[in-house]
Structures are given as structure tokens and as C-alpha cells.
Write an enzyme that holds these catalytic residues in place. Structure first.
Site, PDB file in Angstrom:
ATOM      1  N   PRO A  77    -116.376  63.094-114.140  1.00 19.61           N
ATOM      2  CA  PRO A  77    -117.074  62.855-112.879  1.00 19.61           C
ATOM      3  C   PRO A  77    -116.116  62.819-111.691  1.00 19.61           C
ATOM      4  CG  PRO A  77    -117.377  60.999-114.396  1.00 19.61           C
ATOM      5  CD  PRO A  77    -116.531  62.003-115.087  1.00 19.61           C
TER       6      PRO A  77
ATOM      7  N   GLU B  13    -114.567  56.016-121.556  1.00 19.84           N
ATOM      8  CA  GLU B  13    -114.116  55.895-120.152  1.00 19.84           C
ATOM      9  C   GLU B  13    -113.156  57.015-119.812  1.00 19.84           C
ATOM     10  OE1 GLU B  13    -116.707  53.327-120.251  1.00 19.84           O
ATOM     11  OE2 GLU B  13    -115.663  53.649-118.361  1.00 19.84           O
TER      12      GLU B  13
ATOM     13  N   ARG C 130    -122.312  84.100-118.828  1.00 16.50           N
ATOM     14  CA  ARG C 130    -123.409  85.004-118.439  1.00 16.50           C
ATOM     15  C   ARG C 130    -122.903  86.067-117.474  1.00 16.50           C
ATOM     16  NH1 ARG C 130    -125.809  83.950-113.579  1.00 16.50           N
ATOM     17  NH2 ARG C 130    -127.848  84.723-114.252  1.00 16.50           N
TER      18      ARG C 130
ATOM     19  N   ASP D 268    -128.725  86.427-108.380  1.00 18.60           N
ATOM     20  CA  ASP D 268    -128.925  84.988-108.584  1.00 18.60           C
ATOM     21  C   ASP D 268    -128.585  84.185-107.332  1.00 18.60           C
ATOM     22  OD1 ASP D 268    -128.059  84.554-112.102  1.00 18.60           O
ATOM     23  OD2 ASP D 268    -129.718  85.496-111.044  1.00 18.60           O
TER      24      ASP D 268
HETATM   25  N1  LIG Z   1    -120.009  65.679-113.715  1.00 17.16           N
HETATM   26  C1  LIG Z   1    -119.843  64.772-114.766  1.00 17.16           C
HETATM   27  C2  LIG Z   1    -118.943  64.847-115.838  1.00 17.16           C
HETATM   28  C3  LIG Z   1    -119.138  63.698-116.583  1.00 17.16           C
HETATM   29  C4  LIG Z   1    -118.425  63.282-117.778  1.00 17.16           C
HETATM   30  C5  LIG Z   1    -117.479  63.986-118.468  1.00 17.16           C
HETATM   31  C6  LIG Z   1    -116.962  63.243-119.556  1.00 17.16           C
HETATM   32  C7  LIG Z   1    -117.492  61.976-119.707  1.00 17.16           C
HETATM   33  S1  LIG Z   1    -118.670  61.737-118.450  1.00 17.16           S
HETATM   34  N2  LIG Z   1    -120.104  62.976-116.016  1.00 17.16           N
HETATM   35  N3  LIG Z   1    -120.529  63.645-114.901  1.00 17.16           N
END
Ligand SMILES: Nc1cc(-c2cccs2)n[nH]1
Length: 244
Positions: A86, A113, A155, A170
Site C-alpha cells: 500500500p 505487516e 493482456r 481501452d
Molecule cells: N495497493 C495495496 C497493496 C496492498 C498489500 C500488499 C501486500 C499486503 S497488503 N494493499 N493495498
């Protein structure tokens, strides 16, 4: 293209045996190999995680299994390591297009985590490493993000999509429709539940159809993605006025 995926849930990638990607793999166009990270553990419980130094909630993935897995999977070949997280840089269509040009990609699916930060630092001594986010929301692991990126990338490979034309049309594609989402699409029947197909699409006037589609894409982009309208060159907006 060869893609290696390392995960503690290899079965998560069964969908890659299906549909277009499954066909591309069967035809040899695409070589996708999924590896169980626990293959590189040596204790009775196949331990892949431990408590975080400095305290805090959750568990962190241990570096040793990852180091051994990457050493064996990459084996000195030129490859790019993609780590979904994330906290990564946003993954966009331009990234899918860029990564579709790579010979080898390795996806490292973190859980918990995250993965001990020394894994990415160590890998970066031998290969390019990208930490990538597919959106501002938190998943339980990188597997879903990897499926999304593998689909978006593969793709675009020649021969994977039956009709390469649709890849150009697209949303977010290049080819004059940059930064636009796709407008409405229609197929038979021409009348359905008192809704008729816009007559311009039946006119046979390809110029008028193209102009109508671009206008619809501009309108939908302005409605659903005002953030993209800001990124659009001024003349593109003016063009709509000229074409109406
Ligand atoms: N964009 C996104 C990636 C993730 C995770 C990747 C690995 C554990 S959580 N959450 N959101």
C-alpha cells in the site's frame, strides 16, 4: 515473457490457468511460474514471519526465506522485482505498458505487516526493485494486487488478446484517447426495454461515430474522473467544443 510469483498462497493464482492468460501460457506465449515461499524455510513449522522489532501489531515476514527464494528464482538472470504494497508508487496503465516490455518479472507477495525491509534493499543490489500500490486501500496480502498487475501487463503482450484493436481502445490507453475513460458501448438488439442504441452508431458515418465516442468519453471522464480532466491538455477540451 517469463513471470515468477512467490507467495505463501500459491493456489491463489489458479485463475492464471483460465481464459486469455491460461491460453497464452498453454501456447508458450507466456511463461508463468508460481512458487511457495515456504519451500525456502527449513524449520519444522515452515516459519515465514516473526514479531516486529520495535514492537507494534501484527507480524513481519522474515528475510531469510525471501533471500533464498529470490536467489534461486532469479539465479543471476536479468529480472525486475515487483513488490505490491500500500506504500508503493501508484500502478497506472503506463506502468503496465512499460512492464509489458520486460523479459522477466518477479512478483513478491507480502502478507502480514509486510516483508523485512532488508529484502528489497538486498535485492536492489542485483536487480531493479519496484514497490507498487494498486490503490489507496489495504489488502491482506499482495496476491490480489499481483493478479491485477499480471492481467493488466500480460493482456498487452502481442498475441494474448484475440483482437489487439481492443487494447488500443481501452480506457487510459494511448492513441489519442489518453487520460480518458471509456464511454458507453452497445450491441444487439437495437431496442431493449424501451432503450434504443444511439442512432449515430447505426449511421455508418465513421467520422461521426469517432467524434461521438470521444465526446461521450470526455463527458464520462468529466463526470467520474474530474481528476483526469485537470490532466488533459487544454486543446483537447477545446476540440470537443469544436466537434459538437
Ligand atoms: N495497493 C495495496 C497493496 C496492498 C498489500 C500488499 C501486500 C499486503 S497488503 N494493499 N493495498
Amino acid at each position: 515473457m517469463r513471470i515468477d510469483i512467490i507467495s505463501i498462497f500459491p493456489d491463489y493464482f489458479a485463475p492464471l490457468d483460465l481464459s486469455l492468460i491460461g491460453r497464452a501460457r498453454a501456447s508458450g506465449l507466456l511463461d508463468v511460474r508460481v512458487h511457495d515461499l515456504r519451500s525456502w524455510t527449513h524449520d519444522r513449522h515452515n516459519t515465514v514471519d516473526d514479531t516486529p522489532y520495535g514492537g507494534g501489531p501484527g507480524m513481519v515476514m522474515k528475510p531469510e526465506p525471501w533471500g533464498e527464494a529470490l536467489d534461486e528464482v532469479v539465479a543471476g538472470a536479468p529480472a525486475r522485482l515487483i513488490l505490491p504494497t500500500p506504500s508503493g508508487r501508484p500502478f497506472r496503465q503506463a506502468d503496465a505498458e512499460r512492464l509489458a516490455g520486460e523479459e522477466r518479472l518477479v512478483f513478491g507477495c507480502g502478507r502480514y505487516e509486510g516483508i523485512d525491509s532488508r529484502v528489497a534493499a538486498d535485492a536492489a543490489l542485483r536487480m531493479p526493485v519496484e514497490e507498487v500500490s494498486i490503490g489507496d486501500y489495504v489488502l491482506n496480502g499482495g496476491e490480489s494486487a499481483t493478479l491485477v498487475m499480471v492481467e493488466a501487463i500480460t493482456r498487452l503482450l502481442p498475441g494474448v488478446l484475440g483482437n489487439t484493436e481492443s487494447a488500443v481502445q481501452d480506457s487510459f490507453a494511448s492513441g489519442g484517447m489518453e487520460n480518458l475513460v471509456e464511454g458507453p458501448v452497445y450491441t444487439k438488439p437495437v431496442m431493449w426495454r424501451d432503450q434504443e442504441v444511439p442512432p449515430v452508431l447505426l449511421s455508418g458515418n465513421h467520422g461521426a461515430v469517432d467524434r461521438w465516442r470521444r465526446d461521450q468519453a470526455l463527458r464520462k471522464t468529466a463526470r467520474n474522473r474530474p481528476d483526469l480532466v485537470g490532466a488533459m491538455p487544454e486543446e483537447a477540451l477545446d476540440r470537443r467544443d469544436r466537434e459538437v
